[in-house]
Design an enzyme around this catalytic site. Structure first.
Site, mmCIF file in Angstrom:
data_model
loop_
_atom_site.group_PDB
_atom_site.id
_atom_site.type_symbol
_atom_site.label_atom_id
_atom_site.label_comp_id
_atom_site.label_asym_id
_atom_site.label_seq_id
_atom_site.Cartn_x
_atom_site.Cartn_y
_atom_site.Cartn_z
ATOM 1 N N HIS A 124 0.816 -1.197 0.000
ATOM 2 C CA HIS A 124 0.000 0.000 0.000
ATOM 3 C C HIS A 124 0.861 1.262 0.000
ATOM 4 O O HIS A 124 0.354 2.370 -0.113
ATOM 5 C CB HIS A 124 -0.879 -0.048 1.269
ATOM 6 C CG HIS A 124 -2.015 0.902 1.266
ATOM 7 N ND1 HIS A 124 -2.093 1.982 0.420
ATOM 8 C CD2 HIS A 124 -3.134 0.955 2.008
ATOM 9 C CE1 HIS A 124 -3.208 2.646 0.655
ATOM 10 N NE2 HIS A 124 -3.854 2.035 1.616
ATOM 11 N N CYS A 125 2.194 1.106 0.153
ATOM 12 C CA CYS A 125 3.004 2.305 0.403
ATOM 13 C C CYS A 125 4.008 2.643 -0.691
ATOM 14 O O CYS A 125 3.883 3.660 -1.362
ATOM 15 C CB CYS A 125 3.743 2.139 1.722
ATOM 16 S SG CYS A 125 2.617 2.038 3.114
ATOM 17 N N ILE A 126 5.017 1.765 -0.854
ATOM 18 C CA ILE A 126 6.175 2.150 -1.677
ATOM 19 C C ILE A 126 5.788 2.442 -3.139
ATOM 20 O O ILE A 126 6.266 3.420 -3.711
ATOM 21 C CB ILE A 126 7.300 1.079 -1.598
ATOM 22 C CG1 ILE A 126 7.616 0.741 -0.133
ATOM 23 C CG2 ILE A 126 8.558 1.549 -2.318
ATOM 24 C CD1 ILE A 126 8.119 1.878 0.704
#
Ligand code: NAD
Length: 440
Positions: free
Chosen positions: A274-276
């Site tokens: 969900h982030c990088i």
């Protein structure tokens, strides 16, 4: 006492009532940390299944133990609901809702906006609100401040308090968790930062204050952009090493023997989670409104996004070397999660690799000990994890390791497989079978 002093006192004495909006991978661990610190915590999430699960005293987040949830629910330190009206009695709110990308690659702010609209209905004096969702710099001031304060005639920094504090949790990690990972906090005003820090200091060991919400928003983006760019760098290194006939894994290990000035990153089949893959694009999107092109982000994104295609081309070559065509070959994907030892398939490169292999006519199966079912929304396919993994390993023309879960016995897999493509260097110890194994 002023509103600020009363609120800080209540927070320090843990009399303040805390609410967490969004009980996912970030929100549930945070709710538990506040509950264990002695606060009365209310979790609010529109997902009825999550609410029912917690109410049964169970956890659905691998990093949160069921016994801990059960204890907190039983003692009344954690109550959960889908009903936002409980916010009228809440003093401190942390917002942990998703911030994905739209299909166009633009930020999808709909969850932050809907959470803010719900909150706005129950705004009252003496509240501290902290946004934790990763987002572009300026979100807290531009989106939350008008809807929660200005439109209600409440003065921020006096009547209520607003801050940004990025969540930094790394799912699956045991040494650094929500409680001991330092918390960066930046307020809309000095007083906002002070109150928000008092709130988190009651539950989290270290708080690192910055001068503004924007600095805190940007700090999170720096962290994730740093990772994304370094992963892009080693992914390109892997492509270059393959052309040169050099083992990229050996090169990285050699460079990592330097005790200073180098940080190890490893190549792989592409970014996930969900982030990088997402957060840096929030920054590059924002910078476009300043007519600025975030070149490092765009370049790393291009390299990383192309990795699933690169993996498929290498699988195709490896099959070709064995006298086989990809079309019609049986391929078993090991690991669908975006990284080892987690049950999260969001943005996982496994989905792209599987889609590309299917489009080329391969007969694809997958196995993941943590993920029973996967589907590709845009391409419209779905599949279940194979039940008898070792039979599928034996039958596959090629086993492709996408996620290096610790649960796998790689010696057994290499022994049983006809051939293996290893995109994570999970088989590094089985040199004796190396003729079977092709590595990224
Ligand atoms: N997962 C991670 O590893 C991680 C790490 C650091 C930061 N973050 C950031 O934290 C944020 C949350 O991520 P996550 O992984 O916990 O997401 P998630 O999807 O696991 O959880 C989000 C939860 O919010 C709920 N939700 C949706 N709309 C809501 C609303 N209007 N009000 C209340 N709840 C609502 C959803 O039902 C869901 O349960 C994101 O911005 C993410 O980028 C995630």
């Amino acid at each position: 006492m002023s509103i600020k002093e009363t609120l800080i006192k209540d927070l320090k004495e843990k009399k303040a009532r805390v609410a967490i909006l969004g009980l996912g991978y970030v929100g549930l661990p945070l709710a538990v940390v506040f509950g264990e610190a002695g606060f009365q915590v209310t979790g609010i999430d529109p997902d009825t299944r999550k609410i029912e699960t917690i109410n049964k005293g169970l956890s659905y987040v691998p990093d949160v133990q069921t016994e801990v949830v059960e204890k907190l629910v039983r003692s009344g330190h954690l109550t959960v609901t889908t009903d936002f009206s409980v916010l009228k009695d809440i003093d401190a709110v942390s917002i942990c809702v998703p911030t994905p990308l739209r299909k166009t690659g633009d930020p999808d702010m709909s969850f932050i906006l809907s959470a803010t609209e719900e909150l706005a209905k129950y705004m009252h004096k003496g509240m501290v609100i902290v946004l934790e969702s990763t987002t572009y710099p300026g979100t807290t001031r531009e989106l939350l401040l008008p809807k929660l304060g200005t439109e209600h005639g409440l003065t921020v920094g006096e009547d209520w308090f607003l801050a940004f504090s990025p969540e930094r949790v790394d799912p699956g990690r045991e040494d650094w968790t929500t409680i001991n990972t330092p918390k960066v906090i930046g307020g809309i005003t000095e007083a906002c930062g002070e109150v928000a820090a008092a709130c988190y200091e009651g539950a989290i060991r270290t708080v690192h204050r910055v001068s503004s919400a924007e600095a805190a928003e940007m700090a999170k983006l720096l962290e994730n952009t740093f990772r994304m760019i370094n992963i892009g760098l080693v992914n390109e290194l892997a492509i270059m090493c393959e052309r040169l006939g050099v083992d990229v894994w050996e090169v990285i290990d050699a460079a990592a023997s330097k005790p200073f000035g180098f940080m190890k990153f490893t190549p792989g089949p592409g970014l996930g989670g969900h982030c990088i893959p997402i957060d840096p694009l929030y920054l590059s999107w924002k910078m476009k409104s300043f007519n600025y092109n975030a070149r490092f982000i765009e370049l790393a994104s291009e390299i990383n996004t192309n990795m699933p295609r690169y993996v498929v081309s290498r699988v195709m070559e490896a099959l070709n070397d064995r006298g086989k065509a990809l079309k019609g070959s049986k391929i078993l994907i090991l690991g669908a999660a975006y990284k080892a030892d987690v049950d999260d398939v969001r943005e996982s490169p496994a989905l792209d690799v599987i889609g590309l292999l299917r489009n080329k006519g391969a007969v694809v199966e997958y196995h993941d000990p943590y993920i029973q079912h996967i589907h590709h929304e845009h391409e419209g396919w779905q599949m279940d994890s194979v039940e008898d993994m070792m039979t599928s390993v034996k039958e596959a023309d090629m086993v492709v390791i996408i996620t290096d879960h610790k649960a796998y016995d790689y010696a057994d897999i290499v022994e049983a497989a006809q051939s293996v493509f290893d995109s994570r260097n999970a088989t590094r110890e089985f040199v004796k079978n190396s003729e079977k194994v092709v590595r990224l």
